[in-house]
Design a protein around this motif. Structure first.
Motif, PDB file in Angstrom:
ATOM      1  N   LEU A  59       0.828  -1.200   0.000  1.00 38.27           N
ATOM      2  CA  LEU A  59       0.000   0.000   0.000  1.00 38.27           C
ATOM      3  C   LEU A  59       0.870   1.260   0.000  1.00 38.27           C
ATOM      4  O   LEU A  59       2.002   1.255   0.490  1.00 38.27           O
ATOM      5  CB  LEU A  59      -0.910   0.009   1.228  1.00 38.27           C
ATOM      6  N   LYS A  60       0.304   2.362  -0.519  1.00 36.48           N
ATOM      7  CA  LYS A  60       0.983   3.654  -0.507  1.00 36.48           C
ATOM      8  C   LYS A  60       0.607   4.400   0.771  1.00 36.48           C
ATOM      9  O   LYS A  60      -0.080   5.418   0.759  1.00 36.48           O
ATOM     10  CB  LYS A  60       0.594   4.478  -1.737  1.00 36.48           C
ATOM     11  N   LEU A  61       1.080   3.886   1.882  1.00 38.79           N
ATOM     12  CA  LEU A  61       0.718   4.431   3.186  1.00 38.79           C
ATOM     13  C   LEU A  61       1.388   5.785   3.414  1.00 38.79           C
ATOM     14  O   LEU A  61       2.582   5.951   3.163  1.00 38.79           O
ATOM     15  CB  LEU A  61       1.131   3.449   4.286  1.00 38.79           C
ATOM     16  N   LYS A  62       0.588   6.748   3.894  1.00 34.82           N
ATOM     17  CA  LYS A  62       1.113   8.048   4.311  1.00 34.82           C
ATOM     18  C   LYS A  62       1.120   8.179   5.828  1.00 34.82           C
ATOM     19  O   LYS A  62       2.055   8.701   6.413  1.00 34.82           O
ATOM     20  CB  LYS A  62       0.295   9.175   3.685  1.00 34.82           C
ATOM     21  N   ARG A  63       0.036   7.698   6.455  1.00 36.33           N
ATOM     22  CA  ARG A  63      -0.038   7.756   7.922  1.00 36.33           C
ATOM     23  C   ARG A  63      -0.956   6.658   8.430  1.00 36.33           C
ATOM     24  O   ARG A  63      -1.999   6.389   7.836  1.00 36.33           O
ATOM     25  CB  ARG A  63      -0.529   9.120   8.398  1.00 36.33           C
ATOM     26  N   LEU A  64      -0.543   6.052   9.545  1.00 37.97           N
ATOM     27  CA  LEU A  64      -1.359   5.072  10.257  1.00 37.97           C
ATOM     28  C   LEU A  64      -1.486   5.498  11.706  1.00 37.97           C
ATOM     29  O   LEU A  64      -0.480   5.687  12.399  1.00 37.97           O
ATOM     30  CB  LEU A  64      -0.725   3.682  10.181  1.00 37.97           C
ATOM     31  N   ASN A  65      -2.737   5.668  12.163  1.00 32.76           N
ATOM     32  CA  ASN A  65      -3.029   5.860  13.582  1.00 32.76           C
ATOM     33  C   ASN A  65      -3.751   4.606  14.070  1.00 32.76           C
ATOM     34  O   ASN A  65      -4.820   4.267  13.555  1.00 32.76           O
ATOM     35  CB  ASN A  65      -3.928   7.080  13.811  1.00 32.76           C
ATOM     36  N   LEU A  66      -3.171   3.936  15.049  1.00 32.53           N
ATOM     37  CA  LEU A  66      -3.751   2.696  15.556  1.00 32.53           C
ATOM     38  C   LEU A  66      -3.939   2.788  17.058  1.00 32.53           C
ATOM     39  O   LEU A  66      -2.987   3.015  17.807  1.00 32.53           O
ATOM     40  CB  LEU A  66      -2.843   1.511  15.214  1.00 32.53           C
ATOM     41  N   ASN A  67      -5.192   2.618  17.484  1.00 36.87           N
ATOM     42  CA  ASN A  67      -5.518   2.538  18.907  1.00 36.87           C
ATOM     43  C   ASN A  67      -5.869   1.086  19.194  1.00 36.87           C
ATOM     44  O   ASN A  67      -6.980   0.635  18.931  1.00 36.87           O
ATOM     45  CB  ASN A  67      -6.694   3.464  19.229  1.00 36.87           C
ATOM     46  N   ALA A  68      -4.900   0.334  19.699  1.00 36.24           N
ATOM     47  CA  ALA A  68      -5.093  -1.101  19.904  1.00 36.24           C
ATOM     48  C   ALA A  68      -6.047  -1.347  21.069  1.00 36.24           C
ATOM     49  O   ALA A  68      -6.053  -0.612  22.058  1.00 36.24           O
ATOM     50  CB  ALA A  68      -3.754  -1.783  20.162  1.00 36.24           C
ATOM     51  N   GLY A  69      -6.848  -2.387  20.950  1.00 37.27           N
ATOM     52  CA  GLY A  69      -7.846  -2.689  21.976  1.00 37.27           C
ATOM     53  C   GLY A  69      -7.410  -3.829  22.865  1.00 37.27           C
ATOM     54  O   GLY A  69      -6.263  -3.910  23.305  1.00 37.27           O
ATOM     55  N   VAL A  70      -8.340  -4.747  23.091  1.00 38.72           N
ATOM     56  CA  VAL A  70      -8.092  -5.901  23.943  1.00 38.72           C
ATOM     57  C   VAL A  70      -7.909  -7.112  23.035  1.00 38.72           C
ATOM     58  O   VAL A  70      -8.839  -7.535  22.363  1.00 38.72           O
ATOM     59  CB  VAL A  70      -9.259  -6.140  24.908  1.00 38.72           C
ATOM     60  N   GLY A  71      -6.718  -7.655  23.001  1.00 33.67           N
ATOM     61  CA  GLY A  71      -6.437  -8.779  22.134  1.00 33.67           C
ATOM     62  C   GLY A  71      -5.091  -8.615  21.467  1.00 33.67           C
ATOM     63  O   GLY A  71      -4.303  -7.736  21.816  1.00 33.67           O
ATOM     64  N   GLU A  72      -4.826  -9.443  20.478  1.00 31.28           N
ATOM     65  CA  GLU A  72      -3.545  -9.419  19.785  1.00 31.28           C
ATOM     66  C   GLU A  72      -3.656  -8.630  18.486  1.00 31.28           C
ATOM     67  O   GLU A  72      -4.587  -8.831  17.710  1.00 31.28           O
ATOM     68  CB  GLU A  72      -3.100 -10.849  19.475  1.00 31.28           C
ATOM     69  N   THR A  73      -2.695  -7.732  18.263  1.00 29.88           N
ATOM     70  CA  THR A  73      -2.676  -6.908  17.059  1.00 29.88           C
ATOM     71  C   THR A  73      -1.372  -7.142  16.309  1.00 29.88           C
ATOM     72  O   THR A  73      -0.287  -7.012  16.886  1.00 29.88           O
ATOM     73  CB  THR A  73      -2.800  -5.417  17.411  1.00 29.88           C
ATOM     74  N   GLU A  74      -1.478  -7.489  15.031  1.00 25.59           N
ATOM     75  CA  GLU A  74      -0.311  -7.691  14.178  1.00 25.59           C
ATOM     76  C   GLU A  74      -0.339  -6.666  13.048  1.00 25.59           C
ATOM     77  O   GLU A  74      -1.359  -6.514  12.374  1.00 25.59           O
ATOM     78  CB  GLU A  74      -0.298  -9.102  13.592  1.00 25.59           C
ATOM     79  N   VAL A  75       0.781  -5.993  12.841  1.00 21.14           N
ATOM     80  CA  VAL A  75       0.888  -4.968  11.805  1.00 21.14           C
ATOM     81  C   VAL A  75       2.117  -5.254  10.944  1.00 21.14           C
ATOM     82  O   VAL A  75       3.230  -5.369  11.464  1.00 21.14           O
ATOM     83  CB  VAL A  75       1.003  -3.553  12.410  1.00 21.14           C
ATOM     84  N   ARG A  76       1.910  -5.368   9.631  1.00 19.17           N
ATOM     85  CA  ARG A  76       3.014  -5.496   8.669  1.00 19.17           C
ATOM     86  C   ARG A  76       3.016  -4.249   7.799  1.00 19.17           C
ATOM     87  O   ARG A  76       2.057  -3.982   7.059  1.00 19.17           O
ATOM     88  CB  ARG A  76       2.843  -6.757   7.823  1.00 19.17           C
ATOM     89  N   LEU A  77       4.077  -3.472   7.882  1.00 19.69           N
ATOM     90  CA  LEU A  77       4.145  -2.181   7.205  1.00 19.69           C
ATOM     91  C   LEU A  77       4.619  -2.325   5.760  1.00 19.69           C
ATOM     92  O   LEU A  77       5.236  -3.326   5.391  1.00 19.69           O
ATOM     93  CB  LEU A  77       5.074  -1.244   7.978  1.00 19.69           C
ATOM     94  N   PRO A  78       4.353  -1.300   4.918  1.00 26.28           N
ATOM     95  CA  PRO A  78       4.791  -1.337   3.513  1.00 26.28           C
ATOM     96  C   PRO A  78       6.315  -1.366   3.376  1.00 26.28           C
ATOM     97  O   PRO A  78       7.052  -0.932   4.266  1.00 26.28           O
ATOM     98  CB  PRO A  78       4.203  -0.053   2.932  1.00 26.28           C
ATOM     99  N   GLU A  79       6.757  -1.848   2.215  1.00 31.88           N
ATOM    100  CA  GLU A  79       8.184  -2.011   1.952  1.00 31.88           C
ATOM    101  C   GLU A  79       8.849  -0.744   1.441  1.00 31.88           C
ATOM    102  O   GLU A  79      10.084  -0.635   1.478  1.00 31.88           O
ATOM    103  CB  GLU A  79       8.408  -3.116   0.910  1.00 31.88           C
ATOM    104  N   VAL A  80       8.071   0.209   0.917  1.00 30.21           N
ATOM    105  CA  VAL A  80       8.643   1.437   0.359  1.00 30.21           C
ATOM    106  C   VAL A  80       7.783   2.625   0.783  1.00 30.21           C
ATOM    107  O   VAL A  80       6.637   2.468   1.217  1.00 30.21           O
ATOM    108  CB  VAL A  80       8.724   1.386  -1.187  1.00 30.21           C
ATOM    109  N   GLY A  81       8.367   3.829   0.639  1.00 27.37           N
ATOM    110  CA  GLY A  81       7.635   5.053   0.949  1.00 27.37           C
ATOM    111  C   GLY A  81       8.198   5.756   2.166  1.00 27.37           C
ATOM    112  O   GLY A  81       9.142   5.295   2.815  1.00 27.37           O
TER     113      GLY A  81
END
Length: 245
Positions: A150-172
């Motif tokens: 993805l052409k990500l510019k910004r990610l805001n993440l408010n994690a809750g209750v549980g497991e969260t996995e994030v794989r970020l883009p390779e470029v940008g």
């Protein structure tokens, strides 16, 4: 355990215990949780004429999966399964100029429901052709954000209750802000990306990979200052483990 050494720890612990007893009593008197049948809503928005996208997701109690779409004519796709008898999906989809805005959130009456192995879920697909700002408030369940491609510019993440996995883009060049919740957060940064990470630990633990050099509250890769492909990341820890690779 967390509160017992504080001045008001005993009183707070007593209130928590009384709350648990009251919840059990309500469930017993109401006959317990009722089984429901889940239904799905699927919708999308075309890519034609768009040059950017902003997406906001507030999932509530549901499993969340976000991933890139195949190259095609859709900017956004969603398939959401939930209890329509107890909850309502609020969706706002609009355009401003050539930018798409999508906001999805779940509201409900608070009734607990059980589905014999079924669960509420959100599956979100995003176009890899649009510059993207993504704002996610995950609830109670597992979240998997596969943002590679993805052409990500910004990610805001408010994690809750549980497991969260994030794989970020390779470029940008993008910014990431993560507020930890009650549970584990696993952040995977591709080897092709340089990164600067500021970590304010909460009550949990922080485990950072070997390629990052610690400088105060920051963890920085060796080529960050000179790189075009780089990520600026801020993490406010919650109650749980944070793993960065």
């Amino acid at each position: 355990l967390l509160l017992r050494h504080t001045r008001l720890g005993g009183a707070v612990s007593l209130l928590v215990a009384l709350g648990v007893v009251a919840l059990v009593a309500v469930l017993v008197l109401s006959g317990g949780p009722q089984q429901v049948d889940y239904e799905s809503e699927a919708f999308s928005y075309p890519l034609k004429g768009l040059e950017a996208a902003r997406v906001r997701l507030e999932t509530g109690v549901a499993k969340l999966e976000v991933e890139p779409l195949d190259e095609g004519d859709q900017a956004f796709e969603a398939e959401i399964r939930y209890d329509k008898g107890a909850k309502r999906l609020i969706r706002e989809i609009s355009t401003e100029g050539k930018e798409l805005y999508v906001a999805l959130r779940m509201t409900g009456d608070g009734r607990q429901s059980w589905g014999r192995g079924q669960e509420e879920s959100w599956r979100i697909g995003l176009s890899p052709r649009l510059p993207l700002s993504l704002d996610i408030s995950s609830g109670v369940n597992r979240s998997k954000l596969k943002l590679t491609g993805l052409k990500l510019k910004r990610l805001n993440l408010n994690a809750g209750v549980g497991e969260t996995e994030v794989r970020l883009p390779e470029v940008g060049h993008y910014e990431v802000s993560i507020k930890g919740g009650v549970g584990a957060v696993k952040l995977e940064i591709p080897e092709s990306m340089e990164a600067r990470i500021r970590v304010d630990g909460g009550l949990g633990t922080v485990d950072v990979g070997e390629r990052y050099e610690q400088q105060g509250k920051y963890y920085i890769t060796g080529g960050y200052a000179r790189a075009d492909d780089r990520a600026d990341i801020e993490i406010d820890g919650g109650v749980g483990a944070i793993t960065i690779r």
